[in-house]
Design a protein around this motif. Structure first.
Motif, PDB file in Angstrom:
ATOM      1  N   ALA A 177      79.559  29.087  28.550  1.00  0.00           N
ATOM      2  CA  ALA A 177      79.424  27.889  27.736  1.00  0.00           C
ATOM      3  C   ALA A 177      79.904  28.202  26.323  1.00  0.00           C
ATOM      4  CB  ALA A 177      77.965  27.431  27.733  1.00  0.00           C
ATOM      5  N   GLU A 178      79.723  27.229  25.417  1.00  0.00           N
ATOM      6  CA  GLU A 178      80.078  27.526  24.026  1.00  0.00           C
ATOM      7  C   GLU A 178      79.101  28.537  23.430  1.00  0.00           C
ATOM      8  OE1 GLU A 178      80.712  25.330  19.688  1.00  0.00           O
ATOM      9  OE2 GLU A 178      80.456  24.131  21.506  1.00  0.00           O
ATOM     10  N   ASP A 179      77.806  28.335  23.685  1.00  0.00           N
ATOM     11  CA  ASP A 179      76.769  29.279  23.236  1.00  0.00           C
ATOM     12  C   ASP A 179      76.242  30.025  24.454  1.00  0.00           C
ATOM     13  OD1 ASP A 179      76.689  28.513  20.434  1.00  0.00           O
ATOM     14  OD2 ASP A 179      75.836  26.622  21.155  1.00  0.00           O
ATOM     15  N   ASN A 180      76.175  31.352  24.334  1.00  0.00           N
ATOM     16  CA  ASN A 180      75.848  32.169  25.499  1.00  0.00           C
ATOM     17  C   ASN A 180      74.852  33.266  25.154  1.00  0.00           C
ATOM     18  OD1 ASN A 180      78.087  31.243  27.538  1.00  0.00           O
ATOM     19  ND2 ASN A 180      79.122  31.579  25.576  1.00  0.00           N
ATOM     20  N   VAL A 181      74.026  33.572  26.142  1.00  0.00           N
ATOM     21  CA  VAL A 181      73.188  34.770  26.108  1.00  0.00           C
ATOM     22  C   VAL A 181      73.453  35.518  27.410  1.00  0.00           C
ATOM     23  CG1 VAL A 181      70.866  35.716  26.016  1.00  0.00           C
ATOM     24  CG2 VAL A 181      71.413  33.628  24.728  1.00  0.00           C
ATOM     25  N   VAL A 182      74.018  36.718  27.284  1.00  0.00           N
ATOM     26  CA  VAL A 182      74.361  37.525  28.452  1.00  0.00           C
ATOM     27  C   VAL A 182      73.538  38.810  28.421  1.00  0.00           C
ATOM     28  CG1 VAL A 182      76.183  38.863  29.573  1.00  0.00           C
ATOM     29  CG2 VAL A 182      76.680  36.592  28.668  1.00  0.00           C
ATOM     30  N   THR A 183      72.920  39.141  29.538  1.00  0.00           N
ATOM     31  CA  THR A 183      72.158  40.387  29.656  1.00  0.00           C
ATOM     32  C   THR A 183      72.778  41.245  30.748  1.00  0.00           C
ATOM     33  OG1 THR A 183      70.101  39.347  28.925  1.00  0.00           O
ATOM     34  CG2 THR A 183      69.909  41.418  30.142  1.00  0.00           C
ATOM     35  N   VAL A 184      73.054  42.490  30.410  1.00  0.00           N
ATOM     36  CA  VAL A 184      73.633  43.443  31.349  1.00  0.00           C
ATOM     37  C   VAL A 184      72.677  44.618  31.492  1.00  0.00           C
ATOM     38  CG1 VAL A 184      75.530  45.023  31.823  1.00  0.00           C
ATOM     39  CG2 VAL A 184      75.991  42.793  30.765  1.00  0.00           C
ATOM     40  N   ALA A 185      72.191  44.838  32.711  1.00  0.00           N
ATOM     41  CA  ALA A 185      71.368  46.005  33.018  1.00  0.00           C
ATOM     42  C   ALA A 185      72.247  47.021  33.740  1.00  0.00           C
ATOM     43  CB  ALA A 185      70.176  45.614  33.887  1.00  0.00           C
ATOM     44  N   ALA A 186      72.256  48.240  33.234  1.00  0.00           N
ATOM     45  CA  ALA A 186      73.187  49.240  33.759  1.00  0.00           C
ATOM     46  C   ALA A 186      72.578  50.629  33.666  1.00  0.00           C
ATOM     47  CB  ALA A 186      74.503  49.181  32.981  1.00  0.00           C
ATOM     48  N   THR A 187      73.336  51.599  34.161  1.00  0.00           N
ATOM     49  CA  THR A 187      72.950  53.010  34.063  1.00  0.00           C
ATOM     50  C   THR A 187      74.042  53.759  33.319  1.00  0.00           C
ATOM     51  OG1 THR A 187      71.704  52.920  36.137  1.00  0.00           O
ATOM     52  CG2 THR A 187      72.355  55.104  35.326  1.00  0.00           C
ATOM     53  N   GLY A 188      73.679  54.337  32.192  1.00  0.00           N
ATOM     54  CA  GLY A 188      74.611  55.169  31.446  1.00  0.00           C
ATOM     55  C   GLY A 188      74.483  56.622  31.845  1.00  0.00           C
ATOM     56  N   GLU A 189      75.441  57.424  31.446  1.00  0.00           N
ATOM     57  CA  GLU A 189      75.441  58.845  31.795  1.00  0.00           C
ATOM     58  C   GLU A 189      75.326  59.702  30.540  1.00  0.00           C
ATOM     59  OE1 GLU A 189      78.201  59.369  35.648  1.00  0.00           O
ATOM     60  OE2 GLU A 189      79.257  58.462  33.961  1.00  0.00           O
ATOM     61  N   TYR A 190      74.441  60.691  30.579  1.00  0.00           N
ATOM     62  CA  TYR A 190      74.355  61.643  29.477  1.00  0.00           C
ATOM     63  C   TYR A 190      75.662  62.429  29.383  1.00  0.00           C
ATOM     64  CZ  TYR A 190      69.331  60.743  29.331  1.00  0.00           C
ATOM     65  OH  TYR A 190      68.099  60.136  29.231  1.00  0.00           O
ATOM     66  N   SER A 191      76.027  62.755  28.169  1.00  0.00           N
ATOM     67  CA  SER A 191      77.310  63.410  27.918  1.00  0.00           C
ATOM     68  C   SER A 191      77.111  64.875  27.562  1.00  0.00           C
ATOM     69  CB  SER A 191      78.018  62.685  26.766  1.00  0.00           C
ATOM     70  OG  SER A 191      79.089  63.442  26.262  1.00  0.00           O
ATOM     71  N   ARG A 192      78.134  65.669  27.881  1.00  0.00           N
ATOM     72  CA  ARG A 192      78.196  67.053  27.393  1.00  0.00           C
ATOM     73  C   ARG A 192      79.466  67.272  26.584  1.00  0.00           C
ATOM     74  NH1 ARG A 192      75.272  69.846  26.058  1.00  0.00           N
ATOM     75  NH2 ARG A 192      75.898  71.875  26.868  1.00  0.00           N
ATOM     76  N   SER A 193      80.155  66.174  26.261  1.00  0.00           N
ATOM     77  CA  SER A 193      81.438  66.272  25.558  1.00  0.00           C
ATOM     78  C   SER A 193      81.380  65.731  24.139  1.00  0.00           C
ATOM     79  CB  SER A 193      82.507  65.498  26.336  1.00  0.00           C
ATOM     80  OG  SER A 193      82.181  64.115  26.368  1.00  0.00           O
ATOM     81  N   GLY A 194      80.206  65.277  23.701  1.00  0.00           N
ATOM     82  CA  GLY A 194      80.114  64.690  22.373  1.00  0.00           C
ATOM     83  C   GLY A 194      80.559  63.250  22.324  1.00  0.00           C
ATOM     84  N   GLU A 195      80.811  62.625  23.464  1.00  0.00           N
ATOM     85  CA  GLU A 195      81.208  61.223  23.529  1.00  0.00           C
ATOM     86  C   GLU A 195      80.075  60.419  24.141  1.00  0.00           C
ATOM     87  OE1 GLU A 195      85.827  61.478  24.785  1.00  0.00           O
ATOM     88  OE2 GLU A 195      84.436  62.681  25.982  1.00  0.00           O
TER      89      GLU A 195
END
Length: 619
Positions: free
Chosen positions: A89-107
């Motif tokens: 729509a013109e006005d929106n509320v979007v929610t994203v549930a996800a799984t992130g990954e821990y980094s060992r590269s500094g990123e």
């Protein structure tokens, strides 16, 4: 092309269609100390308006569990880098549930386990585009919004973000820390740091503003953290920038966190600056090391205004924010701290880096054509940082210091919490200085390479400054003579504008004439015959360390360009390096001598010079 590689063209289209009003980012880090846990739960709720019915969010993680658009769950359309959104729509509320990954590269979200005590530490690092490794977002600098971070973490941990803690409460298996909303800011400068950190607190006040200060490191380094010295530099810097920028510190509080395994020197996350913990000195450190740390602290602080308060629209202007901060780090060091000779290190370290990079086949104009993120990552180099800062120092000389700072103050007021291009800054500087900077910008920013300046006789008792690759310069010429103690001191100084290849100058008779005195412009300088003879006999008699540094730089550049015999340079270094009191200069000379012996001397001559130099170094 991978969809992870965002392009300038497509993000410009998205910026025209989308306005972001708020983010709420929830991170669950309670299982972070468990080495078997590879990822963390991340939920991003984004409020935005859109003039198109579809767009995308950026996310680089293990998986996307659910997407909700305006309260309605929708099918997940995720290709590993982008989450497609349709039916907007013109006005929106979007929610994203996800799984992130821990980094060992500094990123993204880096996880470190301290070998000293087994404790776990987390910190984020995003530039240029790794916030999407931690939460779903519109990953581009010109879609700013307020952020509210909601972080669940183990009990006993410090949790730090861009703003102060709004409230904290106990939850199963740990604590929940909710931070106050940030002012509008770009995704790449948001930050979260979490772990059992050692923390030292202080505060800074000016006028009606009080800023809480924090200095943090991992617990096992607490005994080495000289927080008092860091706080002193911080307060001096905040005083300097408050006075010169004419805009109150905009981020509420100011934490500085020294983190392990950092792949940068530091990062200007507003209110939560991160530094490599190499700046926590675990043994005796030199004055040059303390100066370098102070410079970095002040560099990142300058970004609180230039880069964070006002941010580039795209990575074409990465050079501008870094050059501004590099210049201000040195200037604030000289004028606000005990490190009053910071310009010496700038001339013989940062500029030397730029001169070298600018003469390689890989050089490029300061303003590079950054068409996508991959190009942006390649642009963190000696041209972007060191040449850019050198050119900015020349710009200050060219327009005048008062006009420069007045232009900067106007720039901050007009564009606060917004995004700009180079032209926006030049517009303000042109207005305050009365100089049209369009031709200056073309000559300095859209061409590559470094000019060389020489002094030549011109008629009876006259001289000309001759430059290759003619550019507009505002520079000083200093003339040095011996005083009653036998020291070489400046007796005459003139400022001159160079526009053409040859510019006539009126000089007095002096044993040493130094072009680019005070190091105002970016150019290699040659010593005339008389000056070279003086230097060869009396380099150690130059009392001013910046002038001495410029002479050392001129000698080395001439050696690299095969205009001064390498053996002659090494012989001068053997004679004068033992008396060199400035450690930045001494370190540069030592490195240059090693390079001269190993690369520029005939092979048969190298063993003898190696032994002679070793004897000099030992002495």
């Amino acid at each position: 092309m991978s969809t992870a590689n965002l392009t300038r063209a497509e993000t410009a289209i998205r910026a025209n269609a989308v306005r972001v009003h708020a983010y709420r980012v929830e991170l669950d880090l309670r299982d972070a100390p468990d080495p078997a846990t590879a990822g963390f739960a991340t939920t991003a709720t984004i409020e935005f308006t859109s003039t198109h019915g579809e767009t995308w969010l950026d996310f680089l993680g293990a998986s996307v569990e659910s997407v909700t658009v305006n309260g309605v769950p929708v099918a997940v359309a995720y290709d590993g880098a982008r989450i497609a959104l349709t039916g907007l729509a013109e006005d929106n509320v979007v929610t994203v549930a996800a799984t992130g990954e821990y980094s060992r590269s500094g990123e993204g979200l880096h996880r470190f386990v301290d070998p000293a005590d087994g404790q776990t530490y987390l910190y984020t690092q995003y530039e240029p585009a790794d916030a999407r490794r931690v939460f779903a977002c519109f990953e581009q600098p010109d879609l700013k919004a307020p952020f509210t971070f909601d972080v669940s973490a183990p009990d006993g941990w410090q949790v730090v973000s861009n703003q102060a803690v709004a409230h904290r409460n106990a939850v199963a298996g740990g604590q929940r820390v909710v931070f106050a909303p940030t002012p509008p800011m770009s995704t790449y400068i948001t930050a979260v740091v979490a772990g059992p950190c050692h923390r030292v607190e202080s505060s800074w006040s000016r006028d009606d503003l009080t800023v809480d200060l924090g200095v943090l490191c991992r617990a096992s380094l607490a005994q080495y953290l000289d927080a008092d010295a860091i706080v002193e530099i911080t307060k001096q810097g905040l005083d300097f920038f408050a006075e010169h920028f004419g805009y109150p510190y905009p981020w509420g509080k100011y934490d500085q966190v020294f983190v392990p395994e950092y792949n940068l020197g530091a990062m200007e996350n507003p209110g939560c600056v991160t530094f490599t913990e190499a700046y926590v000195f675990r043994g005796a450190a030199t004055a040059a090391q303390y100066q370098g740390r102070a410079n970095t602290i002040l560099h990142e602080m300058a970004h609180m205004w230039f880069g964070d308060l006002v941010t580039m629209k795209w990575w074409d202007d990465l050079w501008l924010k870094e050059s501004f901060a590099d210049y201000m780090g040195a200037l604030a060091s000289v004028e606000a701290t005990e490190f009053t000779d910071a310009w010496v290190a700038f001339a013989n370290r940062r500029k030397a880096w730029a001169y070298l990079q600018d003469q390689l086949p890989t050089t490029h104009p300061v303003v590079a054509d950054i068409v996508d993120l991959e190009a942006a990552k390649l642009n963190f180099d000696g041209i972007t940082y060191a040449k850019g800062a050198s050119v900015l120092k020349q710009l200050v000389a060219y327009v005048g210091r008062d006009a420069f700072f007045e232009g900067a103050r106007r720039y901050f007021r007009v564009h606060a919490f917004g995004n700009t291009t180079l032209d926006d800054l030049l517009t303000e500087l042109s207005a305050t200085s009365g100089r049209d900077l369009s031709s200056w910008a073309r000559a300095w920013l859209q061409t590559a390479g470094v000019s060389t300046l020489t002094l030549e006789p011109a008629g009876r008792d006259g001289h000309e400054i001759v430059q290759t690759s003619a550019r507009p310069h505002r520079l000083a010429v200093g003339q040095y003579d011996f005083d009653e103690s036998g020291n070489l001191v400046r007796r005459n100084r003139i400022e001159v504008d160079l526009e053409q290849r040859r510019t006539r100058v009126d000089l007095v008779d002096a044993p040493l004439t130094l072009l680019n005195d005070d190091d105002l412009t970016y150019a290699k300088v040659r010593l005339d015959t008389r000056s070279l003879t003086t230097v060869e006999d009396s380099l150690d008699r130059i009392t001013d360390p910046l002038a001495r540094g410029l002479v050392w730089s001129a000698l080395w550049n001439a050696t690299r360009d095969a205009e001064l015999l390498a053996a002659r340079y090494v012989t001068m270094a053997q004679r004068f390096a033992p008396a060199e009191s400035n450690l930045a200069l001494l370190g540069a000379v030592q490195a240059n001598v090693a390079a001269a012996i190993e690369h520029y001397l005939p092979a048969a001559a190298r063993p003898g010079y190696r032994h002679a130099w070793l004897d000099s170094a030992w002495a």
